[in-house]
Write a protein that holds these residues in place. Structure first.
Motif, PDB file in Angstrom:
ATOM      1  N   VAL A 103       0.853  -1.202   0.000  1.00  0.00           N
ATOM      2  CA  VAL A 103       0.000   0.000   0.000  1.00  0.00           C
ATOM      3  C   VAL A 103       0.883   1.244   0.000  1.00  0.00           C
ATOM      4  CG1 VAL A 103      -1.950   1.165   1.116  1.00  0.00           C
ATOM      5  CG2 VAL A 103      -1.497  -1.213   1.636  1.00  0.00           C
ATOM      6  N   VAL A 104       0.479   2.240  -0.777  1.00  0.00           N
ATOM      7  CA  VAL A 104       1.033   3.592  -0.609  1.00  0.00           C
ATOM      8  C   VAL A 104      -0.031   4.394   0.133  1.00  0.00           C
ATOM      9  CG1 VAL A 104       1.727   5.732  -1.760  1.00  0.00           C
ATOM     10  CG2 VAL A 104       2.501   3.531  -2.652  1.00  0.00           C
ATOM     11  N   VAL A 105       0.385   5.026   1.235  1.00  0.00           N
ATOM     12  CA  VAL A 105      -0.534   5.843   2.026  1.00  0.00           C
ATOM     13  C   VAL A 105      -0.208   7.309   1.744  1.00  0.00           C
ATOM     14  CG1 VAL A 105      -1.276   6.472   4.353  1.00  0.00           C
ATOM     15  CG2 VAL A 105      -0.719   4.083   3.830  1.00  0.00           C
ATOM     16  N   ARG A 109      10.458  -0.572  12.167  1.00  0.00           N
ATOM     17  CA  ARG A 109       9.389  -1.524  11.858  1.00  0.00           C
ATOM     18  C   ARG A 109       9.345  -1.870  10.374  1.00  0.00           C
ATOM     19  NH1 ARG A 109       3.571  -0.014  13.711  1.00  0.00           N
ATOM     20  NH2 ARG A 109       3.269  -2.132  12.930  1.00  0.00           N
ATOM     21  N   GLY A 110      10.123  -1.121   9.573  1.00  0.00           N
ATOM     22  CA  GLY A 110      10.127  -1.394   8.131  1.00  0.00           C
ATOM     23  C   GLY A 110       9.010  -0.694   7.382  1.00  0.00           C
ATOM     24  N   ILE A 111       8.428   0.350   8.004  1.00  0.00           N
ATOM     25  CA  ILE A 111       7.421   1.161   7.298  1.00  0.00           C
ATOM     26  C   ILE A 111       8.181   2.254   6.546  1.00  0.00           C
ATOM     27  CG2 ILE A 111       5.489   2.772   7.572  1.00  0.00           C
ATOM     28  CD1 ILE A 111       4.704   1.186  10.107  1.00  0.00           C
ATOM     29  N   GLY A 112       8.038   2.266   5.221  1.00  0.00           N
ATOM     30  CA  GLY A 112       8.738   3.273   4.418  1.00  0.00           C
ATOM     31  C   GLY A 112       7.978   4.590   4.443  1.00  0.00           C
ATOM     32  N   PHE A 113       8.700   5.676   4.282  1.00  0.00           N
ATOM     33  CA  PHE A 113       8.018   6.971   4.140  1.00  0.00           C
ATOM     34  C   PHE A 113       8.917   7.949   3.412  1.00  0.00           C
ATOM     35  CE2 PHE A 113       9.784   6.594   8.405  1.00  0.00           C
ATOM     36  CZ  PHE A 113      10.617   7.702   8.502  1.00  0.00           C
ATOM     37  N   THR A 114       8.280   8.863   2.697  1.00  0.00           N
ATOM     38  CA  THR A 114       9.013   9.921   2.030  1.00  0.00           C
ATOM     39  C   THR A 114       8.374  11.234   2.450  1.00  0.00           C
ATOM     40  OG1 THR A 114       9.650  10.824  -0.112  1.00  0.00           O
ATOM     41  CG2 THR A 114       7.631   9.554  -0.076  1.00  0.00           C
ATOM     42  N   LEU A 115       9.197  12.189   2.894  1.00  0.00           N
ATOM     43  CA  LEU A 115       8.706  13.434   3.495  1.00  0.00           C
ATOM     44  C   LEU A 115       9.091  14.639   2.637  1.00  0.00           C
ATOM     45  CD1 LEU A 115       9.853  12.588   7.144  1.00  0.00           C
ATOM     46  CD2 LEU A 115       7.557  12.303   6.195  1.00  0.00           C
ATOM     47  N   GLY A 116       8.283  15.694   2.734  1.00  0.00           N
ATOM     48  CA  GLY A 116       8.608  16.941   2.040  1.00  0.00           C
ATOM     49  C   GLY A 116       8.546  16.815   0.526  1.00  0.00           C
ATOM     50  N   PHE A 145       6.218   5.137  -7.060  1.00  0.00           N
ATOM     51  CA  PHE A 145       5.969   3.973  -6.201  1.00  0.00           C
ATOM     52  C   PHE A 145       4.888   3.113  -6.842  1.00  0.00           C
ATOM     53  CE2 PHE A 145       7.307   7.419  -3.388  1.00  0.00           C
ATOM     54  CZ  PHE A 145       8.326   6.807  -2.665  1.00  0.00           C
ATOM     55  N   ASP A 146       5.100   1.804  -6.796  1.00  0.00           N
ATOM     56  CA  ASP A 146       4.073   0.868  -7.271  1.00  0.00           C
ATOM     57  C   ASP A 146       3.534   0.100  -6.068  1.00  0.00           C
ATOM     58  OD1 ASP A 146       4.591   1.619  -9.861  1.00  0.00           O
ATOM     59  OD2 ASP A 146       6.085   0.041 -10.178  1.00  0.00           O
ATOM     60  N   ALA A 147       2.244  -0.114  -6.022  1.00  0.00           N
ATOM     61  CA  ALA A 147       1.638  -0.870  -4.924  1.00  0.00           C
ATOM     62  C   ALA A 147       0.310  -1.433  -5.382  1.00  0.00           C
ATOM     63  CB  ALA A 147       1.447   0.030  -3.704  1.00  0.00           C
ATOM     64  N   GLU A 148      -0.273  -2.273  -4.516  1.00  0.00           N
ATOM     65  CA  GLU A 148      -1.576  -2.855  -4.844  1.00  0.00           C
ATOM     66  C   GLU A 148      -2.688  -1.819  -4.692  1.00  0.00           C
ATOM     67  OE1 GLU A 148      -4.173  -6.799  -3.545  1.00  0.00           O
ATOM     68  OE2 GLU A 148      -2.190  -6.502  -2.666  1.00  0.00           O
ATOM     69  N   LEU A 149      -2.557  -0.960  -3.658  1.00  0.00           N
ATOM     70  CA  LEU A 149      -3.594   0.040  -3.364  1.00  0.00           C
ATOM     71  C   LEU A 149      -2.966   1.388  -3.018  1.00  0.00           C
ATOM     72  CD1 LEU A 149      -5.854  -1.991  -0.862  1.00  0.00           C
ATOM     73  CD2 LEU A 149      -6.298  -1.648  -3.306  1.00  0.00           C
ATOM     74  N   LEU A 150      -3.742   2.455  -3.228  1.00  0.00           N
ATOM     75  CA  LEU A 150      -3.375   3.787  -2.725  1.00  0.00           C
ATOM     76  C   LEU A 150      -4.448   4.228  -1.739  1.00  0.00           C
ATOM     77  CD1 LEU A 150      -1.766   6.511  -2.776  1.00  0.00           C
ATOM     78  CD2 LEU A 150      -3.256   7.217  -4.650  1.00  0.00           C
ATOM     79  N   LEU A 151      -4.048   4.481  -0.495  1.00  0.00           N
ATOM     80  CA  LEU A 151      -4.985   5.038   0.488  1.00  0.00           C
ATOM     81  C   LEU A 151      -4.808   6.545   0.517  1.00  0.00           C
ATOM     82  CD1 LEU A 151      -6.999   4.743   2.929  1.00  0.00           C
ATOM     83  CD2 LEU A 151      -4.988   4.804   4.394  1.00  0.00           C
ATOM     84  N   ASP A 174       3.341  -4.472   2.879  1.00  0.00           N
ATOM     85  CA  ASP A 174       4.486  -3.606   2.623  1.00  0.00           C
ATOM     86  C   ASP A 174       3.917  -2.182   2.499  1.00  0.00           C
ATOM     87  OD1 ASP A 174       7.016  -2.822   1.995  1.00  0.00           O
ATOM     88  OD2 ASP A 174       6.842  -3.315  -0.145  1.00  0.00           O
ATOM     89  N   VAL A 175       4.357  -1.244   3.356  1.00  0.00           N
ATOM     90  CA  VAL A 175       3.701   0.065   3.435  1.00  0.00           C
ATOM     91  C   VAL A 175       4.689   1.205   3.198  1.00  0.00           C
ATOM     92  CG1 VAL A 175       2.291   1.597   4.883  1.00  0.00           C
ATOM     93  CG2 VAL A 175       2.114  -0.872   5.180  1.00  0.00           C
ATOM     94  N   THR A 176       4.266   2.185   2.384  1.00  0.00           N
ATOM     95  CA  THR A 176       5.037   3.409   2.183  1.00  0.00           C
ATOM     96  C   THR A 176       4.108   4.605   2.378  1.00  0.00           C
ATOM     97  OG1 THR A 176       6.385   2.292   0.521  1.00  0.00           O
ATOM     98  CG2 THR A 176       6.510   4.700   0.581  1.00  0.00           C
ATOM     99  N   ILE A 177       4.531   5.547   3.212  1.00  0.00           N
ATOM    100  CA  ILE A 177       3.743   6.769   3.451  1.00  0.00           C
ATOM    101  C   ILE A 177       4.359   7.917   2.651  1.00  0.00           C
ATOM    102  CG2 ILE A 177       2.912   8.417   5.188  1.00  0.00           C
ATOM    103  CD1 ILE A 177       3.405   6.230   7.324  1.00  0.00           C
ATOM    104  N   VAL A 178       3.501   8.707   2.014  1.00  0.00           N
ATOM    105  CA  VAL A 178       3.948   9.904   1.303  1.00  0.00           C
ATOM    106  C   VAL A 178       3.364  11.122   2.016  1.00  0.00           C
ATOM    107  CG1 VAL A 178       3.733  11.206  -0.850  1.00  0.00           C
ATOM    108  CG2 VAL A 178       4.081   8.718  -0.923  1.00  0.00           C
ATOM    109  N   GLU A 179       4.226  11.997   2.525  1.00  0.00           N
ATOM    110  CA  GLU A 179       3.764  13.192   3.253  1.00  0.00           C
ATOM    111  C   GLU A 179       4.466  14.430   2.675  1.00  0.00           C
ATOM    112  OE1 GLU A 179       2.359  16.058   5.010  1.00  0.00           O
ATOM    113  OE2 GLU A 179       1.448  14.214   5.769  1.00  0.00           O
ATOM    114  N   GLY A 180       3.680  15.413   2.251  1.00  0.00           N
ATOM    115  CA  GLY A 180       4.227  16.627   1.635  1.00  0.00           C
ATOM    116  C   GLY A 180       4.941  17.544   2.612  1.00  0.00           C
TER     117      GLY A 180
END
Length: 461
Positions: free
Chosen positions: A174-176, A225-232, A255-261, A196-202
């Motif tokens: 998931v991309v959050v 915990r292995g949670i990915g994130f990209t900031l700014g 980013f490729d994932a099964e879902l986008l939240l 497998d989780v990646t957070i995108v935060e502006g």
């Protein structure tokens, strides 16, 4: 639907969520006649697709982590898998019991419940399903909806928290989009469930509304915990096909994932309800009110997520009680927004009340603020629970504690005392004199104040 022809109520409430039903229950208790108009289910977002279901998922996620990590404590547990239909049945059972209880409460207080899409058609009238309800006072409590970004269509593999709560499978990846409370909580659940989780935060940090020390600590733990994130880095676009979603950021990252939240916050539900036609001032969809939650039009008040500020169920609930007491002539004290506790129920939890260090310095001046961080590593119960984190106190120099900020498992349960400390303007010495039970995490609050009062028993920082 109840026939209310010719009846004038003391209060007609538009919206049956936390703000609306709290208004109704308190008003009925004070002897006023009340009608609630609600297009969905009594209880609103919080009960049906917000706080309650997400916390149920987070509890299931905690059990999954416990099962996975039992060996470390000498307990032979293993996680055999997540059965989402079972998780959802447990979650729905919790909601159902609370919903029945709330319906019973409203009935027992002789509150008229009208199901249907209501609309403000006069300064004292709500129209619903062809009938008109007249109220000496009107309370607008129409709540909020899961927002998206301009041009970002919800559908297919692109979902909001509403759809995420009804998923009958655990996504592989998931991309959050959004690293605020909702995004962080879902990221935490899905990671515990094995995704497998990646957070995108502006913005530059996760939970950007919190004290920066908490944000950085949460980022460190999520990394572990292995949670990915990209900031700014801001979202640019998404495409979807049979294989999944392909998310692009302004920097060109993909980013490729099964879902986008999509978890970019909640917008006020005020469109096409007749508010503006009756002269009510809206700002970006929010209803503008004075400190008594009055709209400036007739006897019309507003409560909950449509009022600018923290979008929290307990704030809406408190505002509903306030409005009922205001209408009943009790002249209640206005609610102080900074005194409302805030909790993010991720693993680890983040909880705070009062001012962040940055806000305190902005208000009181750089040199007029003192801070202290007390590490939970020195706390017996936290060691037993194998959780890390800290308590950060913000005080006015030689003055009261004006902010309590915490990170670690279960700190959401500690914020009650933090709330009393801040709202009753306690000095560190006041709290240091109180005896805290041992061994509890609560004791860490006592120790932090002992340290701030200049008598640390255990080393801190």
């Amino acid at each position: 639907m109840a026939d209310t022809t010719g009846t004038e109520f003391d209060i007609v409430v538009l919206g049956g969520g936390s703000g609306g039903y709290a208004t109704a229950l308190r008003a009925a208790q004070l002897g006023l006649t009340v009608a609630i108009v609600e297009s969905g289910k009594l209880g609103g977002t919080c009960l049906h697709n917000g706080c309650i279901p997400t916390k149920a998922l987070l509890h299931a996620a905690e059990l999954a982590d416990n099962a996975r990590e039992g060996e470390k404590l000498g307990v032979h547990t293993e996680l055999k898998g997540i059965d989402m239909s079972g998780v959802n049945a447990y979650k729905d059972g919790v909601i159902s019991r609370l919903y029945k209880g709330l319906q019973g409460l409203v009935k027992s207080r002789q509150i008229t419940f009208v199901e249907g899409h209501g609309r403000l058609v006069g300064t004292d009238t709500i129209e619903v399903g062809g009938q008109r309800l007249k109220g000496k006072n009107i309370v607008l409590a129409t709540g909020s909806y899961a927002r998206s970004l301009p041009g970002l269509e919800i559908g297919g593999r692109v979902l909001t928290s509403d759809q995420a709560l009804t998923l009958d499978f655990v996504p592989k990846s998931v991309v959050v989009l959004g690293g605020g409370v909702i995004g962080v909580e879902f990221a935490s659940v899905w990671k515990s469930f094995g995704a497998d989780v990646t957070i995108v935060e502006g913005l530059p940090h996760l939970v950007p509304a919190e004290d920066e020390a908490l944000s950085k600590a949460l980022e460190r733990t999520f990394r572990k915990r292995g949670i990915g994130f990209t900031l700014g880095d801001r979202f640019s676009g998404v495409s979807q096909d049979d294989n999944g979603v392909h998310v692009t950021l302004e920097s060109g990252k993909t980013f490729d994932a099964e879902l986008l939240l999509v978890a970019v916050g909640r917008g006020p539900r005020t469109a096409d309800l007749g508010y503006e036609e009756q002269g009510i001032t809206l700002d970006r969809g929010f209803v503008i009110v004075d400190e008594k939650l009055h709209t400036g039009v007739g006897n019309i008040y507003a409560a909950g997520d449509i009022v600018p500020g923290l979008q929290l169920a307990h704030r809406g609930f408190a505002q509903g009680i306030f409005v009922a007491e205001q209408i009943a002539g009790l002249n209640p004290a206005p609610i102080i927004e900074s005194g409302i506790p805030r909790v993010t129920y991720s693993h680890p939890e983040v909880a705070s009340v009062g001012l962040t260090e940055a806000k305190a310095k902005e208000i009181h001046g750089e040199d007029a603020v003192e801070t202290l961080e007390y590490n939970l590593g020195g706390n017996g119960k936290s060691q037993i629970l194998a959780t890390q984190g800290f308590i950060k106190l913000v005080r006015q120099k030689d003055g009261p504690v004006i902010g309590v900020h915490m990170i670690g498992d279960r700190v959401g349960e500690l914020i009650g005392e933090g709330q009393l400390i801040v709202n009753w303007e306690a000095y560190p010495e006041d709290v240091a004199a109180l005896v805290h039970a041992h061994p509890t995490q609560n004791e860490a609050l006592g120790e932090a104040h002992l340290a701030l009062a200049g008598k640390p028993l255990h080393a801190h920082n």
